[in-house]
Design an enzyme around this catalytic site. Structure first.
Site, PDB file in Angstrom:
ATOM      1  N   GLU A 174     -53.438  62.386 -14.262  1.00  0.00           N
ATOM      2  CA  GLU A 174     -52.756  63.451 -15.006  1.00  0.00           C
ATOM      3  C   GLU A 174     -53.252  64.815 -14.536  1.00  0.00           C
ATOM      4  OE1 GLU A 174     -52.440  62.615 -19.186  1.00  0.00           O
ATOM      5  OE2 GLU A 174     -52.126  60.483 -18.822  1.00  0.00           O
ATOM      6  N   HIS A 416     -44.870  51.678 -30.812  1.00  0.00           N
ATOM      7  CA  HIS A 416     -45.946  52.345 -30.074  1.00  0.00           C
ATOM      8  C   HIS A 416     -47.231  51.548 -30.210  1.00  0.00           C
ATOM      9  CE1 HIS A 416     -48.906  55.801 -29.397  1.00  0.00           C
ATOM     10  NE2 HIS A 416     -48.364  55.511 -28.235  1.00  0.00           N
ATOM     11  N   HIS A 417     -47.835  51.215 -29.090  1.00  0.00           N
ATOM     12  CA  HIS A 417     -49.138  50.539 -29.066  1.00  0.00           C
ATOM     13  C   HIS A 417     -50.130  51.402 -28.293  1.00  0.00           C
ATOM     14  CE1 HIS A 417     -47.120  46.272 -29.409  1.00  0.00           C
ATOM     15  NE2 HIS A 417     -47.170  46.908 -30.570  1.00  0.00           N
ATOM     16  N   GLU A 418     -50.824  52.285 -28.988  1.00  0.00           N
ATOM     17  CA  GLU A 418     -51.937  52.978 -28.344  1.00  0.00           C
ATOM     18  C   GLU A 418     -53.136  52.043 -28.449  1.00  0.00           C
ATOM     19  OE1 GLU A 418     -52.535  56.039 -26.572  1.00  0.00           O
ATOM     20  OE2 GLU A 418     -54.285  54.752 -26.302  1.00  0.00           O
ATOM     21  N   HIS A 486     -48.168  54.132 -20.591  1.00  0.00           N
ATOM     22  CA  HIS A 486     -48.901  55.376 -20.312  1.00  0.00           C
ATOM     23  C   HIS A 486     -50.342  55.026 -19.937  1.00  0.00           C
ATOM     24  CE1 HIS A 486     -46.273  58.742 -22.062  1.00  0.00           C
ATOM     25  NE2 HIS A 486     -45.511  57.683 -21.842  1.00  0.00           N
ATOM     26  N   GLU A 487     -50.912  55.840 -19.064  1.00  0.00           N
ATOM     27  CA  GLU A 487     -52.301  55.647 -18.584  1.00  0.00           C
ATOM     28  C   GLU A 487     -52.525  54.272 -17.963  1.00  0.00           C
ATOM     29  OE1 GLU A 487     -52.162  56.380 -22.199  1.00  0.00           O
ATOM     30  OE2 GLU A 487     -51.871  58.485 -21.730  1.00  0.00           O
ATOM     31  N   GLU A 505     -45.886  56.530 -17.381  1.00  0.00           N
ATOM     32  CA  GLU A 505     -46.282  57.936 -17.316  1.00  0.00           C
ATOM     33  C   GLU A 505     -46.984  58.127 -15.967  1.00  0.00           C
ATOM     34  OE1 GLU A 505     -49.698  59.218 -19.578  1.00  0.00           O
ATOM     35  OE2 GLU A 505     -48.588  60.963 -20.271  1.00  0.00           O
ATOM     36  N   GLU A 511     -45.986  66.664 -21.752  1.00  0.00           N
ATOM     37  CA  GLU A 511     -46.870  66.968 -22.887  1.00  0.00           C
ATOM     38  C   GLU A 511     -47.876  68.065 -22.547  1.00  0.00           C
ATOM     39  OE1 GLU A 511     -48.290  63.000 -23.323  1.00  0.00           O
ATOM     40  OE2 GLU A 511     -50.179  63.386 -22.339  1.00  0.00           O
TER      41      GLU A 511
HETATM   42  C1  NOJ Z   1     -51.251  59.884 -24.429  1.00  0.00           C
HETATM   43  C2  NOJ Z   1     -49.808  59.713 -24.144  1.00  0.00           C
HETATM   44  O1  NOJ Z   1     -49.481  60.177 -22.869  1.00  0.00           O
HETATM   45  C3  NOJ Z   1     -49.031  60.432 -25.219  1.00  0.00           C
HETATM   46  O2  NOJ Z   1     -47.649  60.397 -24.931  1.00  0.00           O
HETATM   47  C4  NOJ Z   1     -49.338  59.817 -26.546  1.00  0.00           C
HETATM   48  O3  NOJ Z   1     -48.678  60.525 -27.540  1.00  0.00           O
HETATM   49  C5  NOJ Z   1     -50.836  59.844 -26.816  1.00  0.00           C
HETATM   50  N1  NOJ Z   1     -51.557  59.310 -25.723  1.00  0.00           N
HETATM   51  C6  NOJ Z   1     -51.197  59.050 -28.055  1.00  0.00           C
HETATM   52  O4  NOJ Z   1     -50.990  57.700 -27.824  1.00  0.00           O
HETATM   53 CA    CA Z   2     -51.076  60.408 -20.965  1.00  0.00          CA
END
Ligand code: NOJ
Ligand code: CA
Length: 705
Positions: A174, A416-418, A486-487, A505, A511
């Site tokens: 990033e 969403h799965h963070e 993402h990541e 991503e 963002e």
């Molecule tokens: C980083 C992600 O790129 C973003 O889109 C997300 O909102 C946050 N993490 C929280 O999960």
């Molecule tokens: Ca990110």
């Protein structure tokens, strides 16, 4: 000894001395040469239009068990020409041509001993570049290898070149890009010190792929990899004096790059090249080198647009993913009904219903909701005192009533799965999480891996995480679930094999307009670099570009005009496109939002009309579902006139073009929201000189009359 026998023995012992193996690409513009040197080290070189593009570059894999890097003789070769087409489930083209000459060079090392090793180098030479990989068949001995590195080189000298690069980092991509010659690389990499980068970015001058290089000629060169699977990602270490780039495999924290079991094929190493920058954007080489689709019935895979409970957390309105602030006082409490809401939690039933209503009203397919589940209270501290649970909604998120409300309005909720990078725990919960999703009617999930990876011995792009990503996408396919990761390790075209991998991503996305900003050149370089691996969830559609509007401390001003945000739906093609801004901001500019409502996310044809890395891109695309065409153009921080030649249109037919353009006084710094919408009649002979504001763009919808 019989004199013939001694001659044969002498020949067998002599180093391989036959002429180098060569092939040319189908049109003859590329010529590849492969050989082994006196030490038995394989090497290749690549000419483009009669001139050296990649000079003598070594090949080989370094393993503890030895024997795959030197001491080789060529035991045979195979060549063939392949010309076929295939139809992606979604993408920039309805049909992709896969046309190449192939050279397989079979190598053996110590053929008559117990250390005998065999390896095949497979090269595919296309009219837009080269792909090659190492194929390690089952050996008589040593079938479990510990990989320490790869000797693969890309020798770009002697001309100077400009590199468009981000620092070699095992954990994140990033970053903003540096644009530098080899001589300035050390300084450019040093400027990233203090970011996440591991020291190799600075000390070894490592950069990430996809890397774009522009030689002085100029020839545009994209170096990347295809079909990264079961192996670590590749960085490139630069040697400025020789202008040579060498593969640098991402190790785990114990220094091991990979454990492989034979037979094994490495990812393809790719070199896309042309003297016309537009060809780099049009190239499908990385996808061509990936395996065909492994999912038999793909009818459930649906390209889509979505809005989300998301930007509220970035604007500076102090909204939180977490439900409660009380976790500090009550760290042991796991029953959330005992914790009071902080009142700043937008993933609540009433608010999500508003997003569903907005999506339904405007024909947007999906609504992403972040912060819906237990575990966010401690996530950003990375202490991970709380576990993310993927089947436990917060008390103010009534998932059942939202599911039925969304269904009644014809809208899909997006999960969403963070994971906060706890990939191991995610694997443990995966089946439960996917079952829960399907029970509640979800069929797409955005995953995330913010933070340091668990297991701690790993990096975001080491072999273990590559395997994890592959595991998740395959399990998701079993459940008929689409993924936006993402990541995760940067994409290498695996979305051809698993088209449920709609987007990733894996670069600095929109963002960052709320975290320091993205200069306009950023989205003029991403299509030449990051996007060659696959679509990006960039999150375009930012209308309120000045964040001081929210009045709570944020001063960020996005590097874009409003119109440029519309153009990004064309210049950053993805089957999954967010409209990132708040519904209330779209309601303020309904005529401009109309373009986002209309723009498709799946195409039957694409024509790159103008392109120069980090400067400008103009592209025309035809909707897959209709006869409508769209054009998008963007520029960097300088105003420019895009020359739009409409000869891509079928001849003899008149069209109405609805042109969303920057107003004459628009400027991303001073007047970003000034736009005009006008119509014009166009046909295949029309040539439009379209002014673009500094940091601006143009977006055009073209419909038959
Ligand atoms: C980083 C992600 O790129 C973003 O889109 C997300 O909102 C946050 N993490 C929280 O999960
Ligand atoms: Ca990110």
């Amino acid at each position: 000894m019989n004199k013939y026998l001694s001659l044969i023995l002498a020949l067998a012992a002599a180093p391989y001395s036959a002429a180098a193996e060569t092939i040319t690409s189908p049109s003859g513009n590329f010529r590849l040469e492969v050989d082994v040197d006196a030490e038995g080290v394989p090497y290749y070189s690549l000419d483009y239009k009669g001139k050296s593009l990649v000079g003598k570059s070594l090949l080989g894999i370094v393993v503890d068990e030895q024997g795959f890097d030197k001491g080789f003789v060529i035991t045979g070769t195979d060549t063939c020409t392949v010309d076929r087409t295939w139809e992606p489930v979604w993408g920039e083209y309805a049909t992709v041509r896969d046309h190449f000459r192939e050279l397989a060079v079979h190598l053996a090392n110590k053929p008559d001993s117990k250390q005998r090793r065999e390896m095949t180098l497979r090269f595919r030479l296309f009219d837009d570049g080269l792909g090659f990989r190492y194929e390690l068949p089952r050996q008589d001995h040593a079938n479990y290898l510990t990989v320490r590195g790869e000797n693969t080189q890309f020798a770009l000298g002697p001309d100077d070149s400009t590199l468009f690069c981000i620092p070699g980092d095992y954990d994140t991509d990033e970053y903003l890009f540096s644009e530098t010659g080899f001589d300035g690389l050390a300084e450019a990499m040093a400027s990233y010190r203090g970011h996440h980068t591991e020291s190799q970015a600075v000390e070894k001058l490592s950069v990430q792929t996809p890397l774009l290089v522009k030689t002085d000629a100029p020839v545009y060169v994209n170096i990347h990899e295809a079909a990264l699977d079961g192996y670590p990602a590749m960085l490139l270490d630069a040697e400025p004096e020789t202008r040579t780039l060498s593969a640098h495999l991402v190790p785990d924290r114990l220094g091991v790059c990979g454990y492989i079991q034979l037979p094994f094929n490495t990812p393809w190493r790719t070199v896309i090249a042309s003297d016309d920058a537009r060809d780099i954007l049009a190239s499908q080489l990385v996808l061509n080198l990936n395996e065909p689709c492994k999912i038999e019935d793909t009818s459930w895979i649906k390209p889509m647009k979505f809005v989300g409970v998301w930007w509220e957390m970035f604007t500076g309105r102090q909204k939180t993913w977490a439900y409660s602030d009380d976790y500090r006082a009550k760290p042991g409490v796991t029953d959330y009904s005992e914790l009071p809401s902080n009142g700043r939690h937008p993933a609540n039933t009433a608010n999500v219903m508003k997003y569903i209503d907005f999506a339904a009203k405007h024909g947007i397919d999906g609504v992403l909701v972040e912060g819906w589940n237990e575990g966010w209270e401690d996530w950003a501290s990375f202490k991970k005192n709380r576990q993310f649970l993927f089947d436990k909604p917060y008390p103010d998120f009534d998932i059942d009533s939202l599911t039925s409300y969304a269904a009644s309005r014809g809208v899909k909720l997006i999960m969403h799965h963070e994971t906060a990078a706890n990939a191991m725990d995610y694997e443990r919960q995966l089946d439960r999480a996917f079952t829960y999703m399907k029970d509640k009617g979800y069929d797409a999930v955005k995953t995330g891996y913010v933070g340091a990876i668990i297991p701690r011995s790993e990096h975001h792009t080491s072999q273990w995480m590559v395997d994890h990503a592959r595991h998740v996408i395959e399990r998701a396919a079993d459940y008929r679930i689409m993924i936006d990761s993402h990541e995760a390790p940067r994409p290498t075209g695996l979305c051809r094999t698993f088209p449920n991998w709609l987007a990733q991503e894996s670069a600095r996305g929109g963002e960052f307009e709320s975290m320091g900003g993205n200069p306009p050149s950023h989205t003029c370089i991403l299509p030449f670099t990051r996007l060659k691996g696959g679509p990006m969830d960039y999150t375009p559609g930012l209308f309120q570009t000045d964040l001081s509007y929210y009045g709570e401390g944020k001063t960020d001003k996005a590097g874009t005009t409003l119109v440029r945000q519309l153009a990004l739906y064309l210049t950053m093609p993805s089957p999954l496109q967010m409209a990132c801004d708040l519904p209330e901001n779209y309601e303020r500019f309904p005529d401009a939002f109309r373009f986002i409502e209309d723009v498709p996310v799946d195409w039957s044809e694409s024509h790159y009309l103008e392109a120069e890395p980090a400067r400008y891109i103009t592209v025309a695309r035809r909707d897959k579902a209709s006869e409508d065409w769209y054009v998008g153009a963007i520029t960097d921080e300088n105003a420019r006139k895009a020359l739009i030649d409409f000869s891509f249109l079928p001849a003899g037919k008149k069209y109405t073009a609805t042109i969303y353009e920057d107003a004459p006084d628009a400027d991303y710094r001073t007047n970003p929201q000034a736009y005009r919408i006008r119509t014009a009649t166009v046909d295949s002979r029309t040539k439009l000189q379209q002014p673009l504001a500094p940091g601006g763009g143009v977006a055009i919808k073209i419909q038959g009359k």
